[in-house]
Design an enzyme around this catalytic site. Structure first.
Site, PDB file in Angstrom:
ATOM      1  N   ASN A 196       0.625  -0.826  -0.177  1.00 38.31           N
ATOM      2  CA  ASN A 196       0.098  -0.123  -0.585  1.00 38.31           C
ATOM      3  C   ASN A 196       1.043   1.214  -0.513  1.00 38.31           C
ATOM      4  O   ASN A 196       0.663   2.543  -0.637  1.00 38.31           O
ATOM      5  CB  ASN A 196      -1.182   0.049   1.463  1.00 38.31           C
ATOM      6  CG  ASN A 196      -0.318   0.200   2.159  1.00 38.31           C
ATOM      7  OD1 ASN A 196       0.692  -0.843   2.604  1.00 38.31           O
ATOM      8  ND2 ASN A 196      -1.014   0.547   3.866  1.00 38.31           N
ATOM      9  N   GLU A 231       4.876  -3.947  12.472  1.00 35.55           N
ATOM     10  CA  GLU A 231       3.548  -2.550  12.530  1.00 35.55           C
ATOM     11  C   GLU A 231       2.115  -3.395  11.731  1.00 35.55           C
ATOM     12  O   GLU A 231       2.528  -3.983  10.799  1.00 35.55           O
ATOM     13  CB  GLU A 231       3.776  -1.771  11.446  1.00 35.55           C
ATOM     14  CG  GLU A 231       2.763  -0.112  12.149  1.00 35.55           C
ATOM     15  CD  GLU A 231       2.247   0.048  10.732  1.00 35.55           C
ATOM     16  OE1 GLU A 231       1.121  -0.330  10.275  1.00 35.55           O
ATOM     17  OE2 GLU A 231       2.622   0.321   9.771  1.00 35.55           O
TER      18      GLU A 231
END
Length: 497
Positions: free
Chosen positions: A168, A266
């Protein structure tokens, strides 16, 4: 330097770009392994392949790790901090010099609007600039042990670091891992997502052009199974930085445990945007729209839950729906408001969430369906979607959709908004819109998230530490705290009398 208009014209004419790299980047150059396997990379805006790239193997990973380990031990860890700083500063300048190529490639690979890709590239340049300034300021402490002793700490580079980069934000995530690792004196072996391989390769080449010694930054492309798994379990990897799903993060963490390898994870998010009745409504409307529809909602820290006070719900949501319906969809190179999602598989996942919600009787105010580029009828698009009055335990409020889908949850007051905001398995970020600054900071203390935005979503920059709580992972990137992730602290105490 290649300019954007010429690159776009070339793509429109040929369906590809001549400047795309071929092979892995290992030991200072692009290399094509003997097996010569390749994969296709797709343009999400057209829904078709535009290039091929090397499909790596475990042998390629071994070669890259050997190269990085040798570079670490032979040179990079002992390079003077000021010289590391100069290299990173030159890299920052080269990224800006090549921003047209990097942004166009990022758009073709990920699908995001070109203006957003430019923002990511400039952010990557700023990341290297920031950590260039930190290289020679990484200093330890001294301890007051009395007149007969001296005690102090030093920060040493942890060693060879593995970076698993998501699809992304390919260049942004690469930069926020590469830059602090290199600043600390570590070497890098990176595996970009198989959907978006090219900007990580181009970044590695620019770093080498900036003066980074051969082997200090290597990039191996391919699938998670063929490249990512052997990289994370490699016995010569000293640290893993992973950005991705909770499921894959668990696997990485379990694999790292075998060699007690350090990890920063993350992972996902389902971040609340708390809008209270005393907010600046125009500011809040703009913030909520950007929080969920930037990059078609494919952001770990997207503001995917609007938690709004009941007294302003109808007026606020009515205007929000009106603005959402006015958003223009299109191919990323056309600079639309909202671009496509990254793959056909991901589009089907988003559609599945909404089809199940429809079956449950969800109140979909706008959107909710698969669509296409209005100009061509092609591409992997999902309508910007708003779903109202979603129960706290509904999957739309609990699970990460990772698309342009906003879930609305209605709160009676600020205390109720706090309860709703925290009633989620994730804790990455949160937004707060209110004109009461004391109330804002009270909520900021009590919301369980790694980062809080007040009156501007995505506020801050590379200077601000970033990372999650709960199932959003652990460890921090960005800021000086991110630099320490790539260091091991050594304490030294000596008797001097």
């Amino acid at each position: 330097m290649l300019n954007a208009s010429d690159l776009i014209a070339e793509y429109e004419k040929t369906g590809t770009l001549e400047a795309l790299p071929i092979g892995h980047f290992i030991d200072g150059s692009f290399t094509q392994p003997a097996h010569n396997g390749t994969m296709e990379s797709y343009d999400p805006g057209r829904g078709k392949a535009f290039a091929r790239f090397t499909a790596g193997t475990e042998e390629d990973v071994d070669e890259a790790v050997r190269s990085s380990k040798s570079a670490f031990e032979a040179s990079w860890r002992d390079v003077a901090p000021v010289e590391r700083a100069r290299i990173l500063q030159r890299a920052s300048a080269l990224i800006l010099d090549n921003q047209d190529l990097l942004a166009v490639v990022e758009t073709l690979d990920s699908g995001k609007p070109l203006q957003e890709a430019y923002g990511d590239v400039r952010g990557a340049a700023r990341t290297f600039e920031y950590y260039a300034g930190a290289c020679d300021k990484l200093q330890g402490d001294s301890f007051p042990l009395g007149p007969d002793y001296i005690g102090y700490t030093i920060h040493e580079p942890v060693g060879v670091t593995a970076h698993i980069i998501p699809w992304n934000f390919p260049i942004s995530t690469a930069a926020r891992g590469f830059a602090p690792a290199l600043a600390a004196g570590c070497t890098v072996v990176a595996k970009p997502a198989e959907q978006t391989p090219f900007t990580a390769l181009l970044l590695a080449r620019l770093l080498h052009d900036a003066g980074l010694p051969a082997g200090v930054c290597n990039v191996v492309t391919g699938t998670g199974t063929a490249v990512g798994a052997p990289l994370t379990r490699h016995s010569d990897i000293d640290h893993i930085t992973f950005t991705g799903s909770v499921q894959t993060g668990r696997t990485v963490m379990k694999t790292a445990a075998d060699d007690v390898t350090r990890v920063v994870l993350e992972l996902g998010g389902k971040s609340p945007v708390v809008v209270l009745k005393d907010c600046d409504k125009e500011q809040a409307l703009n913030g909520v729209l950007g929080a969920i529809f930037e990059n078609a909602g494919q952001i770990c820290s997207a503001g995917s839950r609007l938690v709004i006070e009941r007294s302003i719900h109808d007026e606020f949501v009515g205007e929000l729906v009106s603005r959402t319906r006015a958003l223009q969809l299109g191919h990323g190179l056309a600079k639309p408001d909202v671009g496509p999602v990254n793959s056909a598989e991901h589009l089907a996942k988003i559609e599945g969430f909404l089809e199940r919600a429809k079956a449950r009787g969800a109140n979909i105010l706008t959107g909710g369906s698969v669509t296409s580029d209005p100009a061509t009828g092609n591409g992997w698009f999902f309508e910007p979607t708003i779903v109202d009055a979603v129960p706290v335990k509904d999957e739309l409020a609990q699970e990460e959709i990772f698309g342009p889908v906003l879930t609305i949850q209605i709160a009676d007051d600020a205390d109720d908004a706090l309860r709703i905001a925290n009633d989620c398995q994730y804790g990455l970020v949160a937004g707060i819109y209110t004109s009461d600054f004391a109330k804002a900071h009270q909520l900021a203390r009590k919301i369980d998230a790694g980062q809080i935005y007040i009156n501007e979503y995505f506020a801050g920059g590379i200077e601000v530490p970033f990372g999650g709580n709960k199932k959003s992972g652990f460890g921090r990137e960005k800021g000086l705290e991110g630099l320490l992730s790539y260091c091991k602290t050594k304490s030294i105490a000596a008797r001097i009398a």
